[in-house]
Design a protein around this motif. Structure first.
Motif, PDB file in Angstrom:
ATOM      1  N   CYS B  12       0.873  -1.013  -0.043  1.00  0.00           N
ATOM      2  CA  CYS B  12       0.175   0.095   0.076  1.00  0.00           C
ATOM      3  C   CYS B  12       0.954   1.437   0.040  1.00  0.00           C
ATOM      4  O   CYS B  12       1.824   1.491   0.744  1.00  0.00           O
ATOM      5  N   CYS B  15       0.254   3.167   3.547  1.00  0.00           N
ATOM      6  CA  CYS B  15       0.672   2.655   4.854  1.00  0.00           C
ATOM      7  C   CYS B  15       1.777   1.464   4.700  1.00  0.00           C
ATOM      8  O   CYS B  15       2.164   0.977   5.957  1.00  0.00           O
ATOM      9  N   CYS B  32      -6.852  -1.526   0.471  1.00  0.00           N
ATOM     10  CA  CYS B  32      -5.755  -2.013   1.494  1.00  0.00           C
ATOM     11  C   CYS B  32      -6.576  -2.339   2.560  1.00  0.00           C
ATOM     12  O   CYS B  32      -7.077  -1.686   3.342  1.00  0.00           O
ATOM     13  N   CYS B  35      -5.418   0.217   5.749  1.00  0.00           N
ATOM     14  CA  CYS B  35      -5.595   1.738   5.783  1.00  0.00           C
ATOM     15  C   CYS B  35      -6.835   2.239   4.884  1.00  0.00           C
ATOM     16  O   CYS B  35      -7.299   3.251   4.886  1.00  0.00           O
TER      17      CYS B  35
HETATM   18 ZN   LIG Z   1      -2.995   0.886   3.396  1.00  0.00          ZN
END
Ligand SMILES: [Zn+2]
Lengths: 208, 207
Positions: B12, B15, B32, B35
């Motif tokens: 991701c 994050c 994701c 997040c």
């Molecule tokens: Zn993420």
């Protein structure tokens, strides 16, 4: 220096290519597919974000105190600041335009600068990573809309060329304001939200 | 087992969560797990639709740049404005840097994105080929996307209309409507591109 949180791509030595989205071993240095440099985290992310944000804050003052537009007509010369333009629209009962300009030129830049500083703090403290990541996404998305006042100046200067009747010139604030928008956009690009997640994991687990 | 670099893994960008790429059906999205960032929207043949929309955007962009954008009438005077005057007007009034910024956001960035996408997508869609320089060009097109501000410029044009509406009569030209169409086509084209498909097909394309 900084530790990557467990199970993250970086903790496994894997870097996401920022240009093409491929996940590769960071030891390759460059993405084998698109040749972009591989980084685990944006280089000097917080330093760059802070430097760009503080430059934007400095330029924010001339952008708001100097005139953005100068109008010369038979009835005399007149200089408008950004807030002056908003007040003029409000007084002539153009409420939607007043609200659009106020939001794009006054609210968004201030909120964006506050958000950038807050994000840098979050990248050190690591609290509320989910909410902060959301704040980062919004910050990246809305920043460009602040440019609307600069385009208004550009269009007015171009369209109002009526010789001696009326003439419109860009004021010194126009360039300062465009710089504020560009600097905050660059600051948002430099910021690496993954640092928030690293800091959050460090806060949860005591240092080994 | 430590995962190694491969296209099976996704990370991701927001994050850095690492996970295996799920097998997707038409229209499905990858979010994701950590997040909830939207990572990919899988559409089969996304590039076909994107190339058609980009060609339409390119045509409208040309129309928008060669016909009058607005006409201002005040008394017996009349002034026609074409798009490029929003840049040259600033330069003539002693603001070359501001003019350059407006040029980048409303002329250079859209030209690079539209021209770049046509150069990338047409050979891919037509014959699975890639032309020389496609890889760095694709990086540039992706990087330029946030500096393309045609829709912000349109909002500026609407505000200008309201600002001048009381002083003079303004009429909108062909270019204005072409510009509106350009924004619709270009936004739809950029939204319909699945960058994972684009990069995968560029990688496997014949030179
Ligand atoms: Zn993420």
């Amino acid at each position: 220096m900084s530790a990557f949180y467990p199970d993250s791509a970086a903790a496994n030595g894997l870097a996401l290519c920022h240009a093409c989205g491929r996940v590769e071993r960071v030891t390759l240095a460059r993405c084998p597919r698109c040749d972009a440099r591989l980084h685990l985290r944006n280089p000097a992310s917080l330093q760059r974000t802070l430097a760009l944000t503080f430059s934007a804050i400095l330029l924010y003052f001339p952008a708001n105190m100097l005139p953005i537009l100068k109008v010369e007509s038979i009835s005399g010369a007149q200089a408008n600041t950004i807030v002056g333009g908003v007040i003029q629209f409000w007084q002539s009962a153009d409420y939607p335009v007043a609200i659009i300009i106020f939001t794009a030129s006054v609210m968004i830049p201030i909120l964006k600068i506050i958000a950038l500083l807050w994000l840098c703090l979050a990248a050190r403290l690591g609290r509320h990573p989910l909410a902060m990541t959301r704040l980062y996404r919004i910050t990246e998305l809305v920043g460009r809309w602040s440019m609307v006042d600069v385009f208004v100046v550009a269009i007015l200067v171009a369209v109002v060329q009526l010789g001696s009747v009326i003439s419109i010139h860009p004021g010194p604030a126009a360039l300062s304001f465009a710089s504020v928008v560009i600097l905050t956009m660059l600051a948002a690009i430099s910021f690496d939200p993954r640092l928030i997640w690293d800091a959050a994991a460090q806060g949860e687990a005591p240092h080994a | 087992m430590r995962p190694s670099g491969s296209s099976k893994h996704l990370a991701c960008p927001d994050c850095d969560a690492l996970f295996e790429a799920p097998v997707l059906k038409e229209g499905e999205q990858v979010l994701c797990p950590q997040c909830h960032a939207l990572l990919f929207h899988y559409r089969r043949n996304s590039l076909h639709r994107a190339s058609a929309l980009t060609i339409a955007a390119g045509f409208l962009f040309l129309v928008a740049n060669f016909f009058p954008f607005m006409t201002l009438r005040a008394g017996y005077r009349e002034n026609q404005m074409v798009l490029s005057q929003s840049v040259s007007g600033l330069e003539a009034q002693g603001s070359p840097y501001l003019g350059a910024a407006v040029a980048i956001f409303t002329l250079v960035a859209p030209t690079l994105i539209i021209g770049g996408l046509i150069y990338l997508l047409l050979p891919l869609v037509a014959s699975s080929r890639r032309l020389p320089g496609s890889i760095p060009l694709c990086r540039w097109v992706y990087r330029m996307r946030r500096w393309n501000m045609v829709e912000v410029f349109l909002l500026g044009a609407l505000v200008s209309l309201l600002k001048l509406g009381k002083l003079a009569t303004l009429t909108l030209g062909i270019s204005f409507w072409a510009f509106v169409g350009l924004i619709i086509c270009l936004t739809a084209a950029l939204a319909s591109i699945d960058y994972r498909e684009l990069w995968a097909r560029l990688e496997n394309a014949q030179r």
